[in-house]
Design a protein around this motif. Structure first.
Motif, PDB file in Angstrom:
ATOM      1  N   ALA A  36      60.142  28.871   1.505  1.00 14.52           N
ATOM      2  CA  ALA A  36      60.521  29.127   0.109  1.00 14.52           C
ATOM      3  C   ALA A  36      60.844  30.604  -0.094  1.00 14.52           C
ATOM      4  N   GLN A  37      60.103  31.474   0.567  1.00 13.04           N
ATOM      5  CA  GLN A  37      60.374  32.909   0.470  1.00 13.04           C
ATOM      6  C   GLN A  37      61.697  33.250   1.148  1.00 13.04           C
ATOM      7  N   HIS A  38      61.979  32.602   2.276  1.00 10.24           N
ATOM      8  CA  HIS A  38      63.257  32.814   2.961  1.00 10.24           C
ATOM      9  C   HIS A  38      64.428  32.430   2.054  1.00 10.24           C
ATOM     10  N   VAL A  39      64.288  31.296   1.380  1.00 11.16           N
ATOM     11  CA  VAL A  39      65.347  30.833   0.477  1.00 11.16           C
ATOM     12  C   VAL A  39      65.600  31.868  -0.612  1.00 11.16           C
ATOM     13  N   ALA A  56      76.584  30.632   6.529  1.00 11.58           N
ATOM     14  CA  ALA A  56      76.454  29.196   6.786  1.00 11.58           C
ATOM     15  C   ALA A  56      75.388  28.933   7.842  1.00 11.58           C
ATOM     16  N   ALA A  57      75.338  29.778   8.874  1.00 13.42           N
ATOM     17  CA  ALA A  57      74.337  29.616   9.932  1.00 13.42           C
ATOM     18  C   ALA A  57      72.928  29.825   9.377  1.00 13.42           C
ATOM     19  N   LEU A  58      72.783  30.778   8.469  1.00 10.48           N
ATOM     20  CA  LEU A  58      71.478  31.019   7.856  1.00 10.48           C
ATOM     21  C   LEU A  58      71.056  29.833   6.980  1.00 10.48           C
ATOM     22  N   ARG A  59      72.013  29.238   6.282  1.00 10.30           N
ATOM     23  CA  ARG A  59      71.688  28.072   5.455  1.00 10.30           C
ATOM     24  C   ARG A  59      71.284  26.887   6.340  1.00 10.30           C
ATOM     25  N   GLN A  60      71.942  26.724   7.461  1.00  4.33           N
ATOM     26  CA  GLN A  60      71.565  25.666   8.402  1.00  4.33           C
ATOM     27  C   GLN A  60      70.163  25.910   8.948  1.00  4.33           C
ATOM     28  N   ASN A  61      69.862  27.164   9.199  1.00  6.29           N
ATOM     29  CA  ASN A  61      68.524  27.523   9.665  1.00  6.29           C
ATOM     30  C   ASN A  61      67.473  27.128   8.633  1.00  6.29           C
ATOM     31  N   LEU A  62      67.732  27.439   7.367  1.00  2.00           N
ATOM     32  CA  LEU A  62      66.781  27.097   6.309  1.00  2.00           C
ATOM     33  C   LEU A  62      66.600  25.589   6.187  1.00  2.00           C
ATOM     34  N   ALA A  63      67.687  24.853   6.350  1.00  2.00           N
ATOM     35  CA  ALA A  63      67.593  23.388   6.286  1.00  2.00           C
ATOM     36  C   ALA A  63      66.691  22.870   7.407  1.00  2.00           C
ATOM     37  N   ALA A  64      66.807  23.478   8.584  1.00  2.00           N
ATOM     38  CA  ALA A  64      65.959  23.073   9.706  1.00  2.00           C
ATOM     39  C   ALA A  64      64.503  23.421   9.444  1.00  2.00           C
ATOM     40  N   GLN A  65      64.259  24.564   8.803  1.00  2.00           N
ATOM     41  CA  GLN A  65      62.890  24.956   8.471  1.00  2.00           C
ATOM     42  C   GLN A  65      62.233  23.959   7.513  1.00  2.00           C
ATOM     43  N   GLN A  66      63.034  23.350   6.680  1.00  2.00           N
ATOM     44  CA  GLN A  66      62.513  22.474   5.635  1.00  2.00           C
ATOM     45  C   GLN A  66      62.266  21.050   6.103  1.00  2.00           C
ATOM     46  N   GLU A  70      60.327  29.864  15.929  1.00  2.00           N
ATOM     47  CA  GLU A  70      61.631  30.202  16.483  1.00  2.00           C
ATOM     48  C   GLU A  70      62.691  30.282  15.390  1.00  2.00           C
ATOM     49  N   LEU A  71      62.640  29.372  14.422  1.00  2.00           N
ATOM     50  CA  LEU A  71      63.583  29.404  13.309  1.00  2.00           C
ATOM     51  C   LEU A  71      63.378  30.647  12.452  1.00  2.00           C
ATOM     52  N   ASP A  72      62.134  31.008  12.247  1.00  2.00           N
ATOM     53  CA  ASP A  72      61.806  32.206  11.472  1.00  2.00           C
ATOM     54  C   ASP A  72      62.376  33.442  12.145  1.00  2.00           C
ATOM     55  N   GLU A  73      62.193  33.543  13.467  1.00  2.00           N
ATOM     56  CA  GLU A  73      62.736  34.672  14.215  1.00  2.00           C
ATOM     57  C   GLU A  73      64.256  34.730  14.070  1.00  2.00           C
ATOM     58  N   ALA A  74      64.907  33.576  14.229  1.00  2.00           N
ATOM     59  CA  ALA A  74      66.356  33.526  14.146  1.00  2.00           C
ATOM     60  C   ALA A  74      66.851  33.887  12.745  1.00  2.00           C
ATOM     61  N   PHE A  75      66.096  33.487  11.717  1.00  2.00           N
ATOM     62  CA  PHE A  75      66.482  33.792  10.341  1.00  2.00           C
ATOM     63  C   PHE A  75      66.472  35.294  10.100  1.00  2.00           C
TER      64      PHE A  75
END
Length: 236
Positions: free
Chosen positions: A176-179, A108-118, A129-134
């Protein structure tokens, strides 16, 4: 207590501040580093500045020329390649060690991270910073989150090159690659996850090479020579 407006700052804080400024390009490759100016700006004596520069020299992020001065090093392609190798080895290996049942809170935390990236308004610094956290979060899924410190210690030159690339490429490409990676992980498709991660990390490296072609002055291309001016390091 500190007096006369001078704040007490730990040596570690001075080092981390200078390292962060180098990695975020606030102090760009080739910048001159005056101990007096840095001490005045950070409100400390020259001693923690000098000690911090020694540590940054050991990391290859600063170079000192006797009787000339200290300079932020150019981005070293060899160190970038080494960091890329270490990062790929660790992150791909972690995907082979994912448990059959993933922790729901971490996913769930990773999905929230992706939402923030988008988010359309995300800045380069925020995305970084989001990329590092992901990526750290993905290591955490395998139970090897502590290995991220090994990745971090190896990738100073890589991070500077990545920031140069992010300044000229839309972060959404990487999102998109992270997703794709996360969806493969959640589906339990390790082969697809590994392939997507490998492609992702190598795409970043390819972008770095394009930046190097466009802005060779930011990269080391050989043995350093003595700077001809105080603010510029000349490379053969």
């Amino acid at each position: 207590m500190a007096s006369n407006g001078t704040r007490r700052t730990s040596r570690r804080e001075v080092y981390e501040t200078l390292r962060r400024e180098v990695l975020t390009l606030a102090l760009p490759p080739g910048s001159a580093l005056s101990e007096n100016e840095l001490a005045a700006r950070l409100g400390v004596s020259r001693t923690p500045i000098r000690e911090s520069l020694v540590l940054l020299v050991e990391e290859g992020l600063v170079q000192v020329f006797p009787k000339i001065g200290s300079f932020v090093s150019r981005v070293d392609p060899a160190r970038v390649a080494d960091a890329q190798f270490v990062r790929e080895a660790i992150e791909l290996a972690s995907l082979d060690r994912l448990p059959a049942e993933l922790p729901a809170d971490r996913v769930a935390a990773l999905r929230q991270n992706l939402a923030a990236q988008q988010r359309p308004e995300v800045t380069v610094d925020e995305f970084f910073e989001l990329d590092e956290a992901f990526h750290q979060g993905l290591l955490g899924l395998s139970g090897h989150g502590a290995a991220w410190s090994t990745v971090v210690s190896a990738k100073g030159h890589l991070d500077r090159a990545r920031r140069l690339g992010l300044a000229q490429s839309p972060p959404q490409e990487y999102t998109a690659q992270h997703v794709e990676i996360l969806e493969a992980v959640v589906a339990g498709d390790r082969d697809t996850a590994r392939a997507a991660m490998r492609d992702h990390l190598r795409a970043v490296f390819a972008d770095i090479e394009r930046i190097r072609e466009r802005s060779p002055e930011l990269f080391a291309s050989g043995a350093p020579t003595v700077p001809v001016r105080r603010s510029v390091v000349v490379w053969e």
